[in-house]
Design a protein around this motif. Structure first.
Motif, PDB file in Angstrom:
ATOM      1  N   VAL A  84       0.841  -1.202   0.000  1.00  0.00           N
ATOM      2  CA  VAL A  84       0.000   0.000   0.000  1.00  0.00           C
ATOM      3  C   VAL A  84       0.873   1.249   0.000  1.00  0.00           C
ATOM      4  CG1 VAL A  84      -1.669   1.314   1.374  1.00  0.00           C
ATOM      5  CG2 VAL A  84      -2.015  -1.121   0.992  1.00  0.00           C
ATOM      6  N   ALA A  85       1.977   1.240   0.726  1.00  0.00           N
ATOM      7  CA  ALA A  85       2.887   2.391   0.738  1.00  0.00           C
ATOM      8  C   ALA A  85       3.444   2.640  -0.666  1.00  0.00           C
ATOM      9  CB  ALA A  85       4.020   2.158   1.730  1.00  0.00           C
ATOM     10  N   TYR A  86       3.757   1.578  -1.376  1.00  0.00           N
ATOM     11  CA  TYR A  86       4.261   1.714  -2.745  1.00  0.00           C
ATOM     12  C   TYR A  86       3.199   2.324  -3.657  1.00  0.00           C
ATOM     13  CZ  TYR A  86       5.758   0.279  -7.420  1.00  0.00           C
ATOM     14  OH  TYR A  86       6.088   0.259  -8.751  1.00  0.00           O
ATOM     15  N   VAL A  87       1.973   1.824  -3.579  1.00  0.00           N
ATOM     16  CA  VAL A  87       0.891   2.340  -4.424  1.00  0.00           C
ATOM     17  C   VAL A  87       0.570   3.788  -4.073  1.00  0.00           C
ATOM     18  CG1 VAL A  87      -1.546   2.049  -5.021  1.00  0.00           C
ATOM     19  CG2 VAL A  87      -0.061   0.048  -4.869  1.00  0.00           C
ATOM     20  N   VAL A  88       0.487   4.097  -2.788  1.00  0.00           N
ATOM     21  CA  VAL A  88       0.185   5.466  -2.355  1.00  0.00           C
ATOM     22  C   VAL A  88       1.301   6.418  -2.789  1.00  0.00           C
ATOM     23  CG1 VAL A  88      -0.072   6.947  -0.325  1.00  0.00           C
ATOM     24  CG2 VAL A  88      -1.345   4.806  -0.483  1.00  0.00           C
ATOM     25  N   ALA A  89       2.544   6.012  -2.619  1.00  0.00           N
ATOM     26  CA  ALA A  89       3.663   6.861  -3.035  1.00  0.00           C
ATOM     27  C   ALA A  89       3.650   7.083  -4.544  1.00  0.00           C
ATOM     28  CB  ALA A  89       4.980   6.234  -2.602  1.00  0.00           C
ATOM     29  N   ALA A  90       3.298   6.050  -5.307  1.00  0.00           N
ATOM     30  CA  ALA A  90       3.266   6.186  -6.763  1.00  0.00           C
ATOM     31  C   ALA A  90       2.184   7.164  -7.207  1.00  0.00           C
ATOM     32  CB  ALA A  90       3.048   4.821  -7.404  1.00  0.00           C
ATOM     33  N   THR A  91       1.062   7.217  -6.485  1.00  0.00           N
ATOM     34  CA  THR A  91      -0.030   8.112  -6.882  1.00  0.00           C
ATOM     35  C   THR A  91       0.053   9.476  -6.203  1.00  0.00           C
ATOM     36  OG1 THR A  91      -1.474   7.154  -5.198  1.00  0.00           O
ATOM     37  CG2 THR A  91      -1.611   6.225  -7.410  1.00  0.00           C
ATOM     38  N   ALA A  92       0.492   9.529  -4.962  1.00  0.00           N
ATOM     39  CA  ALA A  92       0.483  10.785  -4.215  1.00  0.00           C
ATOM     40  C   ALA A  92       1.792  11.567  -4.343  1.00  0.00           C
ATOM     41  CB  ALA A  92       0.208  10.508  -2.743  1.00  0.00           C
ATOM     42  N   ALA A  93       2.879  10.898  -4.645  1.00  0.00           N
ATOM     43  CA  ALA A  93       4.169  11.591  -4.724  1.00  0.00           C
ATOM     44  C   ALA A  93       4.904  11.206  -6.011  1.00  0.00           C
ATOM     45  CB  ALA A  93       5.010  11.244  -3.507  1.00  0.00           C
ATOM     46  N   PRO A  94       4.322  11.557  -7.167  1.00  0.00           N
ATOM     47  CA  PRO A  94       4.970  11.160  -8.418  1.00  0.00           C
ATOM     48  C   PRO A  94       6.343  11.822  -8.602  1.00  0.00           C
ATOM     49  CG  PRO A  94       3.098  12.609  -8.867  1.00  0.00           C
ATOM     50  CD  PRO A  94       3.075  12.282  -7.405  1.00  0.00           C
ATOM     51  N   GLY A  95       6.516  13.006  -8.066  1.00  0.00           N
ATOM     52  CA  GLY A  95       7.818  13.671  -8.172  1.00  0.00           C
ATOM     53  C   GLY A  95       8.907  12.903  -7.432  1.00  0.00           C
TER      54      GLY A  95
END
Length: 162
Positions: A84-95
């Motif tokens: 979930v951390a990976y998915v959230v980081a990919a969507t919420a912190a693309p930079g």
């Protein structure tokens, strides 16, 4: 382990009490003497459910189940949290995920590869935990049930033979 003589002399199998005995006395056909085939499960020997309930209530069984839960629950929670951390980081912190690490390799690529690596590591850890902490105790329980069923069957045969 047992080595066998004869045509299968090169094969080795685990000395498992249920390997050959699992279907003993479970009826080869239906109760009318004919072959089954109706899709229903074969009948269990009388008294076997009491043996399994007794084993389920035993301290040894509870210990095996506790060891299983003690590994699986935290490992599953950690793995799901990591995913979930990976998915959230990919969507919420693309930079952040697009930040280069070395050449064309960025944080997202390393985290994605880390997902695969963590899956393999978790599989290895589970197999190791099972081998070191549960397999021997589970096999001992299996032997106990096998011996109880065999003893229960002998007592039943003595009653019928009278």
């Amino acid at each position: 382990m047992d080595k066998h003589e004869g045509p299968d002399a090169g094969t080795i199998r685990l000395d498992d009490p249920w390997y050959d005995a699992l279907a003993v006395d479970w009826g080869e056909g239906d109760s009318n003497g004919g072959e089954g085939g109706g899709g229903a499960a074969p009948p269990r020997p009388a008294g076997s459910s009491e043996i399994y309930l007794e084993v389920q209530r035993s301290a040894a069984f509870q210990e095996v189940r506790g060891r299983y839960r003690g590994f699986v629950v935290p490992a599953t929670a950690a793995f799901l949290l990591w995913y979930v951390a990976y998915v959230v980081a990919a969507t919420a912190a693309p930079g952040f995920m697009a930040r280069p690490v070395a050449g064309a390799v960025n944080v997202a690529l390393l985290a994605g590869l880390g997902q695969f690596l963590s899956t393999f590591l978790l599989t290895w850890a589970y197999a190791r935990h099972a081998r070191l902490r549960r397999d021997r105790a589970a096999l001992d329980l299996r032997w106990t049930v096998f011996e109880q069923e065999r003893g229960h069957g002998r007592a039943r045969n003595r009653e019928v033979g009278r």
